[in-house]
Design an enzyme around this catalytic site. Structure first.
Site, short mmCIF file in Angstrom:
data_model
loop_
_atom_site.label_atom_id
_atom_site.label_comp_id
_atom_site.label_asym_id
_atom_site.label_seq_id
_atom_site.Cartn_x
_atom_site.Cartn_y
_atom_site.Cartn_z
N GLY B 41 -8.47 -3.36 -12.42
CA GLY B 41 -7.35 -2.96 -11.58
C GLY B 41 -6.41 -4.14 -11.42
O GLY B 41 -6.41 -5.06 -12.23
N LEU B 42 -5.61 -4.11 -10.36
CA LEU B 42 -4.64 -5.19 -10.19
C LEU B 42 -5.32 -6.55 -10.16
O LEU B 42 -4.90 -7.49 -10.83
CB LEU B 42 -3.84 -4.98 -8.91
CG LEU B 42 -2.78 -3.89 -8.98
CD1 LEU B 42 -2.03 -3.81 -7.67
CD2 LEU B 42 -1.81 -4.13 -10.11
N ALA B 43 -6.38 -6.67 -9.36
CA ALA B 43 -7.04 -7.96 -9.23
C ALA B 43 -7.73 -8.35 -10.54
O ALA B 43 -7.59 -9.48 -11.02
CB ALA B 43 -8.05 -7.94 -8.09
N GLY B 44 -8.46 -7.43 -11.13
CA GLY B 44 -9.23 -7.74 -12.33
C GLY B 44 -8.35 -8.04 -13.54
O GLY B 44 -8.55 -9.05 -14.22
N SER B 283 2.31 9.38 0.17
CA SER B 283 2.63 7.98 0.49
C SER B 283 3.13 7.75 1.91
O SER B 283 3.86 8.55 2.48
CB SER B 283 3.70 7.48 -0.47
OG SER B 283 4.20 6.25 -0.01
N ARG B 336 -1.55 2.57 10.25
CA ARG B 336 -2.30 3.73 9.79
C ARG B 336 -3.41 4.15 10.74
O ARG B 336 -3.61 5.34 11.00
CB ARG B 336 -2.91 3.42 8.42
CG ARG B 336 -1.84 3.30 7.38
CD ARG B 336 -2.35 2.83 6.05
NE ARG B 336 -1.25 2.85 5.09
CZ ARG B 336 -1.37 2.44 3.83
NH1 ARG B 336 -2.52 1.97 3.41
NH2 ARG B 336 -0.34 2.50 3.02
N ARG B 462 -5.72 -2.36 7.30
CA ARG B 462 -4.76 -2.92 6.35
C ARG B 462 -3.39 -2.28 6.56
O ARG B 462 -3.28 -1.07 6.76
CB ARG B 462 -5.22 -2.66 4.92
CG ARG B 462 -4.26 -3.16 3.87
CD ARG B 462 -4.80 -2.98 2.47
NE ARG B 462 -4.96 -1.59 2.09
CZ ARG B 462 -3.95 -0.78 1.76
NH1 ARG B 462 -2.71 -1.20 1.77
NH2 ARG B 462 -4.19 0.48 1.42
N LEU B 468 -1.72 -3.90 -2.80
CA LEU B 468 -1.22 -4.34 -4.10
C LEU B 468 -0.94 -5.82 -4.05
O LEU B 468 -1.23 -6.58 -4.97
CB LEU B 468 0.05 -3.56 -4.46
CG LEU B 468 -0.11 -2.04 -4.52
CD1 LEU B 468 1.18 -1.38 -4.96
CD2 LEU B 468 -1.21 -1.65 -5.49
#
Lengths: 235, 665, 249
Positions: B41-44, B283, B336, B462, B468
């Protein structure tokens, strides 16, 4: 990229398809303009057409163009066959259910078949007239101002005259059918050639498409009207 | 005592000073070092690409058929960065402050500040990679607002920001794959971490196509394997999202931190039936323009539920815009956790609006009129009719949220341009995860966790558009530096052998579990257990938790786990492609994690962020923190059964921010 | 509703494959197509059979993993939707639904309805990127203004999810829409210019190597594309490739 690379590329094959196709469209226009002289009645028409035929077979520039045309047809056919075979190979297993009509036009999906019909037509057509004009020793002649011309006009007239050619009806029918195939081939092919060359624009592409469709209807229709006219007026 | 290794010095200088003094590995030595990255994903992806670029030999793993499909791709709304392009007073400090406050003061100051610092580089980096962010007519980047903040700092690409960012990271990864610096393993699942002499030295991976087990060795292992929201069965996670990699690490000695901190996202499409396999997010960006309400009268709500009253027929005076009523300062853009609880409160009180009674309205009618009016002004229309304004307004809304509206209509068969959307909270993100220090290293030396898989930056809640940011910050700008400090010791180690007893043992254990599943001869499919686990979790460890429920849940999950092992049916064999077997392994781990989550929730006798203990609330029903006793990170050490886990506490020290009761009024 | 499902079963790339027929009752319109498949698999497992293997993940139409050829169309009868977003209300009681995998020699079948699309990854690896290091020390994001129209068009091209419906749909199994979408995204942005010619040449070369068919401009790909990627991209790629070939690089 090497120059051999571009020739091998799938896109290059499409460029060749598009360029030869568009060139053949030009040829169609020229050929049609000449053929329309068959509508001129009497000796006047016969003379005009035969003089035109002589010009087409002897004038050097036209000769060059005609060789280009032969080459284009040949290349268009060979390239088409290669592309079709590659496309077959790209999908060895067919779908059990395939709803092609849901997402694409009929002619676009049948270009190879249509092209084959057109090719068969071209061969027949050349055998009927082109071969006679070039190689038949028994060609009738017409004398105009003391010059003896090959009388292709009479050959054409007789070919579609049921009193002379018992197969005239079939011939006219075949020619009309050939033109139908050509029409459908052009219906997709004309604008597709522009897309293949990367010519696409929000404003102009719809016009190219419309022009292509008009071309696909008008040119084959005009071609088909000649054998129909000759057959019906002589029947 | 846990050492978070936070560097000294003033908050704003910590990261820079730390980077200046950290040990480096010279380029020639980097070529001698192997790093495994699990998850793309984004981090990986960003970590793998960055590490490879720096010179390390990287092996990357993903269970999907391509690294581009990792679930970061589904993030919709945007990514935060303290660029202050809008000149609305944003700064690194403000982003830091908002994140700490949004997280209800349960995250680490130093980590969060670093995150805010590097946020600006992320945007620069992504633009350079060709990520097509939304722009204004002048050609500069556009921003929008997200919950819990009062500035516009969110960069976006329509409702597909995650996709665009992931494709950016994927392209960087692809570039390294083509160079041979990253060896990519698609359709591979990590089955275990291998520890040699107390250090993470490799993994056992399973080729999901052939079923073969493989031993991969390396000098360090990075887990960027995402969150564990799927423990609830129904969530906005992808079907394959799982906890297994993190859980295997936990079983091998890595501590799990704050596992009960789960984010329930307020705007999801409500559950419609028993067969439901997942929930779809709408969203948070929709809350920029959508107004949330329920009928003010119980009888109206009843009629709406029965289908005898259309929402559009309810007059303004009879609508309860409860977020605007309760939180006038932030209105529909409260964080949230607050928005979710408020929705639950209204539905529990009998004002829910779909057949299940678990839905509220998200209404765009007034936004459509507002935009329509502006458009009409721009076009110079005098006295435009309401219909004309509505038509113009719809076009504006369509340009902003078109893909979300289409998605909503596709799923529900309702047209949100004409009638309000129905939404309800759903599990979305997990703030908890593997405990990591400032270097993103877990309690196992050489084992790192990045992105949602770790716990570090979001505290108990969060903020929108921060996931992201964190994923890319960890992968591009944090881990590639901090990992060097550890690997500097390994320049003389040489290649790690994968033939050692540790690898052999680990592989054997994995094989034994696989064989056990396929030869179990049970009668019940895996999903059945997963669904039941999800129900237990949602009812007892969801938006509201209490002692009694959690205690019961712990017992229920343990029982369910036993039943699972006795009675699960996994068709097929351990060889070849067998998705049911993959699922069985993941659900087995969820069945342990769920228990630990409940235990963590039970121990945390306070309410904070997404963790709401009914016993601890203010008179107005807001979360009541107990800072004197619970200003710490719960880090759980595995000790056999989940319920026997040992608690370690990492005290949270706030030197720059004063702890306050969160208020969005 | 009650449905008859004809599903393709194939044990691996070498297996010949065949159709299995299943009857499924109590399907409701609110189910997504994949939820219907879940119900079917649940039934198969309980009856002691082997469930149907199919790719799926996000189930919200963005990961590009799901890939079914339903009743003769990629992703089924809907427009602008992936299989996971297709809902059963698009079908009616008594329907027979034929479900096949994507069929292309470049997408070999892994099992049943699952195919191997790694050819797409290799095409991206051939040049679908901007060669910029991830140091973060690049230009400020606002240093180069990009006209909104270009940015929007680049975005539209970039929304491709790589599902392969274009290949599956194309009667020639051509990958032109996929490749051209990526080529276009970068061709439209200033950041993509330095490598523009090299990129298009290398990606097309790789595309050919993978054994995809040729584009005959039927336009079927764009109609079935769940993200509405349009043919302008293919024309742009044709143009760019011609330019790269003629002018060298």
């Amino acid at each position: 990229m090497s120059s051999s690379g571009i020739l091998k590329s799938s896109l290059a094959k499409k460029y060749a398809m598009a360029l030869t196709g568009l060139f053949l469209c030009l040829f169609l226009v020229g050929h049609l303009l000449g053929n329309l002289q068959l509508f001129i009645p009497g000796v006047e028409g016969q003379t005009a057409f035969n003089e035109y035929a002589l010009f087409m077979t002897t004038f050097p520039l036209v000769k060059v163009l005609s060789y280009l045309t032969y080459a284009s047809v040949l290349f268009h056919v060979v390239d088409g066959v290669v592309l079709t075979l590659q496309n077959r190979k790209a999908r060895p297993a067919r779908y059990a259910v395939e709803k092609g009509s849901a997402n694409a036009g009929w002619s676009s999906r049948n270009m190879a078949v249509l092209g084959t019909i057109v090719l068969v037509f071209i061969v027949t057509h050349m055998q009927n007239f082109w071969w006679k004009m070039h190689f038949d020793k028994a060609m009738p002649t017409q004398t105009v101002n003391g010059v003896e011309l090959k009388d292709l006009h009479t050959v054409v007239m007789n070919f579609f005259d049921p009193a002379i050619n018992s197969m005239a009806a079939a011939a006219a029918g075949l020619y009309v059918l050939g033109m139908f195939a050509l029409g459908f081939h052009l219906w997709h092919g004309f604008s597709s050639a522009f897309q293949s060359m990367g010519v696409r624009h929000e404003t102009y592409t719809p016009w190219i498409e419309r022009a292509g469709q008009a071309f696909a209807v008008l040119v084959p229709a005009a071609f088909a009207s000649i054998p129909l006219y000759l057959f019906l007026t002589q029947a | 005592m846990l050492d978070s290794k936070i560097p000294g010095g003033p908050l704003a200088d910590k990261w820079t000073q730390y980077k200046n003094n950290i040990r480096l590995v010279n380029p020639a030595n980097k070529r001698l070092i192997d790093v495994i990255v699990v998850g793309t994903g984004l981090a990986g992806s960003s970590a793998a690409a960055s590490l490879a670029e720096m010179g390390y030999n990287v092996k990357a793993f993903c269970f999907q058929d391509s690294p581009r499909r990792a679930h970061s791709i589904a993030a919709q709304g945007g990514i935060n960065a303290a660029k202050n392009y809008q000149n609305d007073g944003d700064s690194v400090y403000r982003l830091f402050y908002d994140t700490i406050k949004g997280g209800d003061y349960r995250s680490r100051e130093a980590n969060v500040h670093r995150l805010a610092e590097v946020s600006t580089s992320i945007i620069d980096q992504c633009v350079a990679q060709g990520v097509p962010f939304a722009r204004e007519y002048g050609g500069l980047l556009d921003n929008r607002s997200f919950g819990g903040v009062q500035v516009s700092r969110t960069f976006y690409a329509k409702g597909q920001t995650g996709q665009q960012l992931l494709l950016g990271a994927y392209s960087a990864l692809s570039r390294q794959i083509s160079k041979g610096k990253v060896k990519m393993y698609n359709r591979h699942e990590m089955m275990d971490v291998v520890i040699v002499d107390g250090k993470a030295r490799g993994i056992i991976a399973r080729n999901l196509v052939t079923g073969d087990l493989e031993r991969h060795s390396a000098h360090a292992v990075v887990l960027a394997t995402g969150g564990y929201g799927n423990v609830f069965f129904l969530s906005t996670n992808a079907m394959g999202s799982n906890v297994s990699a993190a859980w295997k690490a936990h079983r091998k000695g890595a501590f799990m931190a704050n596992p009960c901190f789960t984010q329930i996202h307020p705007t999801c499409i409500p559950v419609s039936g028993h067969y439901q396999s997942k929930l779809t997010l709408m969203s948070e960006s929709l809350r920029n323009d959508g107004r949330i309400w329920v009928p003010a009268k119980a009888e109206d709500a009843e009629a709406v539920r029965k289908g005898t009253l259309k929402p559009t027929a309810i007059p303004e005076a009879d609508r309860d815009y409860y977020l605007e009523r309760r939180y006038p300062a932030f209105g529909n853009l409260v964080p949230r956790d607050v928005a979710s609880r408020a929705a639950k409160e209204r539905c529990d009180a009998g004002f829910g609006v779909n057949t299940t009674g678990e839905a509220v309205f998200l209404d765009f009618a007034s936004a459509i009129m507002r935009y329509g009016k502006t458009e009409a002004n721009v076009m110079g229309l005098e006295n435009p009719s309401d219909d004309k304004m509505r038509e113009l307004g719809k076009a504006v809304v369509k340009a902003k949220y078109g893909n979300l509206f289409d998605m909503y209509r596709q799923i529900t068969d309702d047209n949100p341009y004409e009638t309000p959307m129905k939404i309800y909270p759903a599990v979305h993100y997990t703030m908890g995860g593997l405990w990591v220090d400032y270097n993103l290293m877990t309690t196992v030396p050489g084992l790192y966790a990045a992105g949602e898989a770790n716990f570090s930056d979001h505290g108990a809640n969060r903020l929108g558009a921060s996931a992201l940011m964190q994923g890319l910050a960890d992968g591009y700008f944090v881990l590639p530096y901090t990992i060097g400090d550890y690997l500097a010791d390994d320049i003389r180690t040489g290649a790690i052998s994968n033939d050692t007893p540790e690898f052999v043992e680990a592989e054997k254990a994995v094989q034994a579990q696989l064989d056990k599943f396929v030869s179990n001869n049970g009668t019940t499919p895996v999903d059945d257990f997963h669904r039941r686990l999800g129900r237990i979790m949602w009812d007892n460890c969801g938006m509201a938790r209490n002692k009694e429920g959690l205690t019961q849940a712990i017992a229920d999950i343990a029982a369910l786990r036993e039943e699972f092992y006795a009675n699960v049916r996994v068709p097929g064999s351990a060889k070849g492609y067998n998705p049911e077997l993959d699922k069985a392994g993941r659900v087995a781990d969820f069945l342990e994690l769920g228990e630990l989550m409940c235990k963590d929730a039970l121990e945390r006798e306070e309410s904070c962020g997404g963790h709401f203990r009914e016993e601890h609330q203010t008179e107005e029903g807001e979360a009541l923190r107990r800072d004197d006793e619970f200003t710490f990170v719960s880090a759980w050490e595995c000790n056999g059964k989940p319920n026997d886990a040992n608690l370690h506490k990492e005290g949270l020290v706030y030197e720059n921010i004063e702890l306050k009761q969160r208020s969005y009024k | 509703m009650n449905l008859t499902l004809k599903v393709w079963r194939q044990n691996g790339p070498q297996d010949k494959g065949h159709f299995d027929t299943h009857q499924l009752s109590d399907v409701t319109g609110d189910m997504s197509f994949l939820e219907m498949m879940d119900v079917l698999n649940d039934k198969i497992i309980r009856e002691g059979g082997e469930p149907i293997a199919f790719d799926h993940d996000c189930r919200e139409g963005i990961c590009g993993m799901c890939s079914m050829f339903i009743n003769g169309e990629a992703h089924g009868p809907g427009r602008g939707v992936t299989t996971c977003q297709l809902h059963m209300r698009s079908f009616k009681d008594g329907d027979t639904i034929t479900i096949e995998p994507w069929r292309a020699s470049a997408f070999p079948v892994v099992k049943d309805l699952t195919v191997d699309r790694s050819a797409f990854d290799r095409i991206i690896q051939a040049g679908g990127y901007v060669s910029v290091n991830t140091s973060g020390e690049t230009l400020d994001a606002n240093a180069i203004p990009v006209p909104k129209a270009d940015a929007d068009e680049a975005f539209n091209a970039a929304t491709c999810i790589g599902c392969g419906a274009c290949v599956a749909t194309c009667k020639n199994a051509s990958a032109m829409l996929f490749v051209s979408a990526k080529v276009s995204q970068f061709a439209l942005l200033p950041q993509g210019q330095p490598e523009r010619k090299r990129r298009v040449t290398r990606m097309v070369e790789q595309m050919d190597k993978e054994g995809f068919g040729n584009c005959t401009n039927t336009g079927a790909c764009a109609v079935e594309c769940p993200k509405g990627i349009d043919l302008t991209n293919i024309a742009r790629m044709n143009r760019d490739f011609l330019n790269a070939s003629v002018t060298g690089q």
